[in-house]
Scaffold this active site. Structure first.
Site, PDB file in Angstrom:
ATOM      1  CG  HIS A 220      -2.058   0.916   1.166  1.00 10.74           C
ATOM      2  ND1 HIS A 220      -3.312   0.602   1.637  1.00 10.74           N
ATOM      3  CD2 HIS A 220      -2.163   2.181   0.684  1.00 10.74           C
ATOM      4  CE1 HIS A 220      -4.132   1.629   1.459  1.00 10.74           C
ATOM      5  NE2 HIS A 220      -3.441   2.610   0.884  1.00 10.74           N
TER       6      HIS A 220
ATOM      7  CG  LEU B 153       5.031   4.980  -5.667  1.00 12.85           C
ATOM      8  CD1 LEU B 153       5.755   4.046  -6.633  1.00 12.85           C
ATOM      9  CD2 LEU B 153       5.971   5.408  -4.541  1.00 12.85           C
TER      10      LEU B 153
ATOM     11  CG  HIS C 193     -10.691   3.324   1.466  1.00 11.59           C
ATOM     12  ND1 HIS C 193      -9.598   4.130   1.697  1.00 11.59           N
ATOM     13  CD2 HIS C 193     -11.741   3.935   2.071  1.00 11.59           C
ATOM     14  CE1 HIS C 193      -9.977   5.178   2.411  1.00 11.59           C
ATOM     15  NE2 HIS C 193     -11.270   5.084   2.651  1.00 11.59           N
TER      16      HIS C 193
ATOM     17  CG  ASN D 222      -9.735   7.931   4.619  1.00  9.03           C
ATOM     18  OD1 ASN D 222     -10.160   6.960   5.217  1.00  9.03           O
ATOM     19  ND2 ASN D 222     -10.342   8.422   3.554  1.00  9.03           N
TER      20      ASN D 222
ATOM     21  CG  ASP E  37      -2.457   4.678   3.478  1.00 11.27           C
ATOM     22  OD1 ASP E  37      -2.340   4.991   2.272  1.00 11.27           O
ATOM     23  OD2 ASP E  37      -3.437   5.010   4.165  1.00 11.27           O
TER      24      ASP E  37
ATOM     25  CG  HIS F 199      -0.932  14.814   1.132  1.00  7.48           C
ATOM     26  ND1 HIS F 199      -1.670  14.643  -0.022  1.00  7.48           N
ATOM     27  CD2 HIS F 199      -1.396  13.885   2.012  1.00  7.48           C
ATOM     28  CE1 HIS F 199      -2.547  13.662   0.158  1.00  7.48           C
ATOM     29  NE2 HIS F 199      -2.387  13.181   1.377  1.00  7.48           N
TER      30      HIS F 199
END
Length: 436
Positions: free
Chosen positions: A52, A55, A173, A272, A299, A303
């Site tokens: 998970h 990229l 998800h 999340n 995960d 950002h």
């Protein structure tokens, strides 16, 4: 490699690696013109596999690229990563998944396996071209709309039926969108006190229960992404006890952090699913230790600064994870005695490779096996600095934390891809995107 402890056990041994495989294991080995790695006091494990990873390429190369993400993965001890489909354009066709696969091969630091979208454009209404992605150059073996839930039960049922015929896995998800509209934090005392809209555990658990039943009836495999609640652990355990082909992952941040982090309103902690309560953290650790939760997946979600340095409700969810995952597992699972180093190999390498059917990763440290390995200094202590990580983005929740253990070398098919906390410069493209 001289004087390595295989799985942290027994007496130190030497390994000779050549032509992509482990050729010899013994003591006082020697080979002319070989590159020597002194592994004294260090532990050798199979290379890590992350099911998970985000990229961001194509579409958000300002936050991460396949090259920069691969560098972060190699430094973190990974030899294989699965790149999620929520790119721009979405990886819902062989054109995109094959592109991601080829870019990963060009960079050459880790094996990059694209995850195909379950539905067109992640829209949740029409199945994507799963068959052409599975039979394309990338040979896609996992499908997910991660970032969004496949919430329509009929669409999910059809996806599972197709997955069974293709021999692939659907990674869900788990989030019932009707229960999370406007939600930004775990529905609990902390969110209520801080005035943050609450995200109930039932939003996750209701989908986990539903999809376990759908997988049972379809005779298919379903994988639960980023399990975050004690109830999810119980549901996965129930499903497995009844022979349902369900697996689950937990992230490092859900093993370490809880919703007490919300007190500062710092959006670096927005993720999340959200950080839950301490009781959920304890249940996730127990579930990982006893095998109910199969593996750890990062995960990894880079950002841009402007997407995190804003009011909590407007911030994008997600945090970096590739370079810190091992240390978090050691702190939360090894140091308390919940896992030994064999257990670390199980949750970071062997089980994730088994879930997606990789035959070159997660293999035993034996003669004749692929030389995809990770060398760890269990005595190291290091302080996390986001600006010093290989990712283009800096959004780590572990800023200034001092963590235990660190990867000292990663080898992909016997070729050193990272060493001493740096990706090998001769293995990274000259045009790799760099921070200024």
């Amino acid at each position: 490699m001289k004087n390595a402890l295989l799985y942290g056990e027994g007496e130190p041994v030497d390994l000779l690696m050549a032509d992509g495989e482990i050729r010899r294991i013994g003591t006082d080995l020697d080979a002319a013109d070989a590159e020597i790695i002194d592994a004294s006091g260090q532990i050798l494990l199979p290379g890590f596999v992350d099911l998970h990873t985000h990229l961001r390429e194509p579409g958000r190369e300002d936050t991460e690229t396949i090259a920069s993400g691969s560098a972060a993965a190699a430094i973190g001890g990974y030899t294989a990563v699965f790149a999620m489909a929520n790119t721009d354009p979405v990886a819902d066709s062989a054109v995109v998944t094959d592109h991601v696969w080829r870019r990963g091969r060009e960079v050459g630091l880790v094996d990059v396996y694209p995850v195909g979208a379950v539905t067109v454009g992640l829209g949740g209404t029409r199945l994507a071209e799963m068959g052409t992605m599975a039979t394309g150059a990338a040979a896609v073996r996992m499908f997910s709309d991660d970032g969004r839930c496949v919430h329509d039960p009929l669409i999910m049922r059809r996806a599972l039926e197709y997955a069974r015929s293709l021999g692939v896995v659907i990674a869900q998800h788990a989030e019932e969108p009707g229960l999370t509209q406007g939600a930004v934090a775990h529905e609990g005392a902390a969110a209520a006190r801080l005035g943050l809209a609450g995200w109930p555990r039932a939003a996750e658990e209701s989908i986990v229960a539903r999809d376990a039943l759908l997988a049972r009836d379809a005779g298919a495999r379903v994988h639960i992404c980023h399990a975050s609640t004690a109830g999810t652990v119980e549901l996965v355990n129930w499903a497995k006890s009844r022979g349902i082909a369900i697996t689950a992952e937990v992230t490092p941040h859900h093993l370490l952090l809880d919703d007490s982090r919300l007190e500062t309103y710092d959006a670096v902690n927005k993720v999340n699913p959200p950080l839950r309560e301490a009781s959920d953290v304890a249940a996730l650790r127990r579930g990982l230790a006893d095998g109910t939760i199969d593996c750890v997946a990062t995960d990894h979600a880079p950002h841009a600064e402007q997407d995190k340095c804003c009011e909590f409700s407007a911030a994008r969810p997600g945090m970096l994870g590739l370079e810190t995952a091992l240390s978090i597992v050691v702190q939360t699972m090894v140091e308390p005695g919940l896992l030994d180093w064999r257990g670390v190999a199980r949750v970071l390498s062997e089980r994730p490779a088994e879930i997606v059917g990789l035959d070159e990763h997660g293999r035993p440290l034996e003669v004749g096996e692929p030389a995809n390995v990770t060398l760890v200094d269990p005595h190291a202590r290091w302080t996390v600095r986001g600006a010093e990580l290989a990712s283009i983005s800096h959004n780590t929740p572990y800023e200034a934390m001092t963590l235990p253990a660190r990867v000292t070398a990663t080898l992909l098919r016997g070729r050193v891809t990272a060493r001493g906390g740096k990706a090998r410069p001769d293995q990274v493209e000259a045009q790799m995107t760099r921070r200024g």
